[in-house]
Design a protein around this motif. Structure first.
Motif, PDB file in Angstrom:
ATOM      1  N   ILE A  39       0.841  -1.205   0.000  1.00  0.00           N
ATOM      2  CA  ILE A  39       0.000   0.000   0.000  1.00  0.00           C
ATOM      3  C   ILE A  39       0.874   1.252   0.000  1.00  0.00           C
ATOM      4  O   ILE A  39       0.636   2.183  -0.780  1.00  0.00           O
ATOM      5  N   GLU A  40       1.894   1.280   0.846  1.00  0.00           N
ATOM      6  CA  GLU A  40       2.787   2.442   0.901  1.00  0.00           C
ATOM      7  C   GLU A  40       3.529   2.648  -0.414  1.00  0.00           C
ATOM      8  O   GLU A  40       3.688   3.771  -0.879  1.00  0.00           O
ATOM      9  N   SER A  41       3.968   1.564  -1.033  1.00  0.00           N
ATOM     10  CA  SER A  41       4.753   1.687  -2.263  1.00  0.00           C
ATOM     11  C   SER A  41       3.915   2.144  -3.452  1.00  0.00           C
ATOM     12  O   SER A  41       4.461   2.624  -4.443  1.00  0.00           O
ATOM     13  N   SER A  42       2.604   2.017  -3.355  1.00  0.00           N
ATOM     14  CA  SER A  42       1.764   2.450  -4.477  1.00  0.00           C
ATOM     15  C   SER A  42       0.987   3.731  -4.178  1.00  0.00           C
ATOM     16  O   SER A  42       0.145   4.137  -4.971  1.00  0.00           O
ATOM     17  N   GLU A  43       1.303   4.384  -3.048  1.00  0.00           N
ATOM     18  CA  GLU A  43       0.584   5.605  -2.673  1.00  0.00           C
ATOM     19  C   GLU A  43       0.612   6.681  -3.751  1.00  0.00           C
ATOM     20  O   GLU A  43      -0.391   7.311  -4.028  1.00  0.00           O
ATOM     21  N   ASN A  44       1.761   6.899  -4.364  1.00  0.00           N
ATOM     22  CA  ASN A  44       1.911   7.969  -5.353  1.00  0.00           C
ATOM     23  C   ASN A  44       1.877   7.450  -6.787  1.00  0.00           C
ATOM     24  O   ASN A  44       2.328   8.129  -7.698  1.00  0.00           O
ATOM     25  N   SER A  45       1.355   6.272  -6.959  1.00  0.00           N
ATOM     26  CA  SER A  45       1.298   5.653  -8.281  1.00  0.00           C
ATOM     27  C   SER A  45      -0.138   5.691  -8.807  1.00  0.00           C
ATOM     28  O   SER A  45      -1.086   5.617  -8.030  1.00  0.00           O
ATOM     29  N   PRO A  46      -0.291   5.780 -10.119  1.00  0.00           N
ATOM     30  CA  PRO A  46      -1.652   5.696 -10.673  1.00  0.00           C
ATOM     31  C   PRO A  46      -2.235   4.284 -10.547  1.00  0.00           C
ATOM     32  O   PRO A  46      -3.418   4.078 -10.745  1.00  0.00           O
ATOM     33  N   PHE A  47      -1.395   3.322 -10.215  1.00  0.00           N
ATOM     34  CA  PHE A  47      -1.817   1.924 -10.098  1.00  0.00           C
ATOM     35  C   PHE A  47      -1.681   1.465  -8.654  1.00  0.00           C
ATOM     36  O   PHE A  47      -0.771   1.853  -7.955  1.00  0.00           O
ATOM     37  N   LYS A  48      -2.571   0.619  -8.221  1.00  0.00           N
ATOM     38  CA  LYS A  48      -2.543   0.077  -6.870  1.00  0.00           C
ATOM     39  C   LYS A  48      -2.328  -1.423  -6.933  1.00  0.00           C
ATOM     40  O   LYS A  48      -2.769  -2.087  -7.872  1.00  0.00           O
ATOM     41  N   VAL A  49      -1.653  -1.950  -5.940  1.00  0.00           N
ATOM     42  CA  VAL A  49      -1.564  -3.396  -5.790  1.00  0.00           C
ATOM     43  C   VAL A  49      -2.933  -3.849  -5.297  1.00  0.00           C
ATOM     44  O   VAL A  49      -3.478  -3.278  -4.358  1.00  0.00           O
ATOM     45  N   GLN A  50      -3.494  -4.846  -5.960  1.00  0.00           N
ATOM     46  CA  GLN A  50      -4.863  -5.243  -5.673  1.00  0.00           C
ATOM     47  C   GLN A  50      -4.999  -6.755  -5.516  1.00  0.00           C
ATOM     48  O   GLN A  50      -4.227  -7.506  -6.109  1.00  0.00           O
ATOM     49  N   SER A  51      -5.994  -7.143  -4.758  1.00  0.00           N
ATOM     50  CA  SER A  51      -6.320  -8.568  -4.706  1.00  0.00           C
ATOM     51  C   SER A  51      -7.139  -8.893  -5.960  1.00  0.00           C
ATOM     52  O   SER A  51      -7.829  -8.037  -6.509  1.00  0.00           O
ATOM     53  N   VAL A  52      -7.016 -10.121  -6.408  1.00  0.00           N
ATOM     54  CA  VAL A  52      -7.715 -10.583  -7.609  1.00  0.00           C
ATOM     55  C   VAL A  52      -8.786 -11.580  -7.177  1.00  0.00           C
ATOM     56  O   VAL A  52      -8.506 -12.516  -6.422  1.00  0.00           O
ATOM     57  N   TRP A  53      -9.988 -11.357  -7.681  1.00  0.00           N
ATOM     58  CA  TRP A  53     -11.125 -12.226  -7.382  1.00  0.00           C
ATOM     59  C   TRP A  53     -11.660 -12.777  -8.693  1.00  0.00           C
ATOM     60  O   TRP A  53     -11.941 -12.027  -9.618  1.00  0.00           O
ATOM     61  N   ILE A  54     -11.776 -14.085  -8.757  1.00  0.00           N
ATOM     62  CA  ILE A  54     -12.271 -14.740  -9.960  1.00  0.00           C
ATOM     63  C   ILE A  54     -13.546 -15.486  -9.598  1.00  0.00           C
ATOM     64  O   ILE A  54     -13.543 -16.325  -8.684  1.00  0.00           O
ATOM     65  N   ASN A  55     -14.611 -15.130 -10.299  1.00  0.00           N
ATOM     66  CA  ASN A  55     -15.935 -15.703  -9.999  1.00  0.00           C
ATOM     67  C   ASN A  55     -16.231 -15.609  -8.500  1.00  0.00           C
ATOM     68  O   ASN A  55     -16.694 -16.562  -7.881  1.00  0.00           O
ATOM     69  N   GLU A  56     -15.914 -14.450  -7.930  1.00  0.00           N
ATOM     70  CA  GLU A  56     -16.164 -14.114  -6.531  1.00  0.00           C
ATOM     71  C   GLU A  56     -15.300 -14.882  -5.531  1.00  0.00           C
ATOM     72  O   GLU A  56     -15.561 -14.854  -4.326  1.00  0.00           O
ATOM     73  N   ASN A  57     -14.259 -15.561  -6.004  1.00  0.00           N
ATOM     74  CA  ASN A  57     -13.339 -16.285  -5.131  1.00  0.00           C
ATOM     75  C   ASN A  57     -11.983 -15.591  -5.133  1.00  0.00           C
ATOM     76  O   ASN A  57     -11.482 -15.196  -6.199  1.00  0.00           O
ATOM     77  N   PHE A  58     -11.379 -15.465  -3.949  1.00  0.00           N
ATOM     78  CA  PHE A  58     -10.041 -14.879  -3.869  1.00  0.00           C
ATOM     79  C   PHE A  58      -9.066 -15.756  -4.641  1.00  0.00           C
ATOM     80  O   PHE A  58      -8.971 -16.954  -4.412  1.00  0.00           O
ATOM     81  N   ALA A  59      -8.356 -15.141  -5.583  1.00  0.00           N
ATOM     82  CA  ALA A  59      -7.454 -15.900  -6.450  1.00  0.00           C
ATOM     83  C   ALA A  59      -5.993 -15.505  -6.283  1.00  0.00           C
ATOM     84  O   ALA A  59      -5.105 -16.266  -6.661  1.00  0.00           O
ATOM     85  N   GLY A  60      -5.712 -14.299  -5.761  1.00  0.00           N
ATOM     86  CA  GLY A  60      -4.316 -13.873  -5.623  1.00  0.00           C
ATOM     87  C   GLY A  60      -4.209 -12.363  -5.643  1.00  0.00           C
ATOM     88  O   GLY A  60      -5.114 -11.662  -5.210  1.00  0.00           O
ATOM     89  N   TRP A  61      -3.094 -11.875  -6.177  1.00  0.00           N
ATOM     90  CA  TRP A  61      -2.893 -10.431  -6.260  1.00  0.00           C
ATOM     91  C   TRP A  61      -2.206 -10.087  -7.571  1.00  0.00           C
ATOM     92  O   TRP A  61      -1.570 -10.935  -8.208  1.00  0.00           O
ATOM     93  N   ALA A  62      -2.366  -8.830  -7.967  1.00  0.00           N
ATOM     94  CA  ALA A  62      -1.754  -8.357  -9.208  1.00  0.00           C
ATOM     95  C   ALA A  62      -1.471  -6.873  -9.085  1.00  0.00           C
ATOM     96  O   ALA A  62      -2.121  -6.172  -8.313  1.00  0.00           O
ATOM     97  N   ALA A  63      -0.489  -6.433  -9.871  1.00  0.00           N
ATOM     98  CA  ALA A  63      -0.132  -5.016  -9.811  1.00  0.00           C
ATOM     99  C   ALA A  63       0.705  -4.614 -10.999  1.00  0.00           C
ATOM    100  O   ALA A  63       1.407  -5.420 -11.592  1.00  0.00           O
ATOM    101  N   ILE A  64       0.585  -3.348 -11.320  1.00  0.00           N
ATOM    102  CA  ILE A  64       1.599  -2.662 -12.106  1.00  0.00           C
ATOM    103  C   ILE A  64       2.253  -1.779 -11.065  1.00  0.00           C
ATOM    104  O   ILE A  64       1.610  -0.913 -10.483  1.00  0.00           O
ATOM    105  N   GLN A  65       3.505  -2.068 -10.770  1.00  0.00           N
ATOM    106  CA  GLN A  65       4.169  -1.373  -9.680  1.00  0.00           C
ATOM    107  C   GLN A  65       5.476  -0.768 -10.152  1.00  0.00           C
ATOM    108  O   GLN A  65       6.123  -1.294 -11.047  1.00  0.00           O
ATOM    109  N   LYS A  66       5.815   0.325  -9.550  1.00  0.00           N
ATOM    110  CA  LYS A  66       7.043   1.032  -9.918  1.00  0.00           C
ATOM    111  C   LYS A  66       8.194   0.419  -9.129  1.00  0.00           C
ATOM    112  O   LYS A  66       8.116   0.277  -7.913  1.00  0.00           O
TER     113      LYS A  66
END
Length: 124
Positions: A56-83
């Motif tokens: 969360i801290e590393s993406s504060e000033n980024s247009p992209f956020k690290v996010q959890s990924v949900w597939i068919n309403e099930n937690f599947a992992g995480w994804a990000a475009i991170q600097k």
């Protein structure tokens, strides 16, 4: 592996949406840890909390956020475009059940990056 059908629902949510136990299950799966060198040891609750805080801290000033990924309403992992130090990089970490859906997550992230009009390189 999950069937990659047109009805597939992929959502990105904040990092607090999954429970700590869901994160622990993901990060302690030996197949996932193999691809996450920073999580090479057994992951505990404190590690998860620190990881979430850092992401969360590393993406504060980024247009992209690290996010959890949900597939068919099930937690599947995480994804990000991170600097990283200089450029943007893409990260996709999914529970092995959802590895077949990684390309769809990738396509959504690429579309977001293209629409952002950022003129820097994206490393995949």
């Amino acid at each position: 592996m999950i069937d990659v059908s047109p009805e597939l629902s992929i959502l990105f949510k904040d990092l607090f949406s999954p429970s700590t136990n869901q994160w622990l299950d993901l990060f302690n799966d030996k197949r996932v840890r193999k691809h996450m060198p920073l999580a090479s040891e057994f992951v505990d609750t404190e590690w998860v909390e620190n990881w979430i805080r850092h992401k969360i801290e590393s993406s504060e000033n980024s247009p992209f956020k690290v996010q959890s990924v949900w597939i068919n309403e099930n937690f599947a992992g995480w994804a990000a475009i991170q600097k990283d130090e200089v450029e943007y990089e893409m990260a996709i970490v999914l529970n092995p059940t959802y590895w077949g859906v990684g390309i769809k997550v990738f396509e959504k992230l690429i579309k977001d990056f293209q629409e952002s009009k950022i003129k820097e390189n994206l490393y995949v």
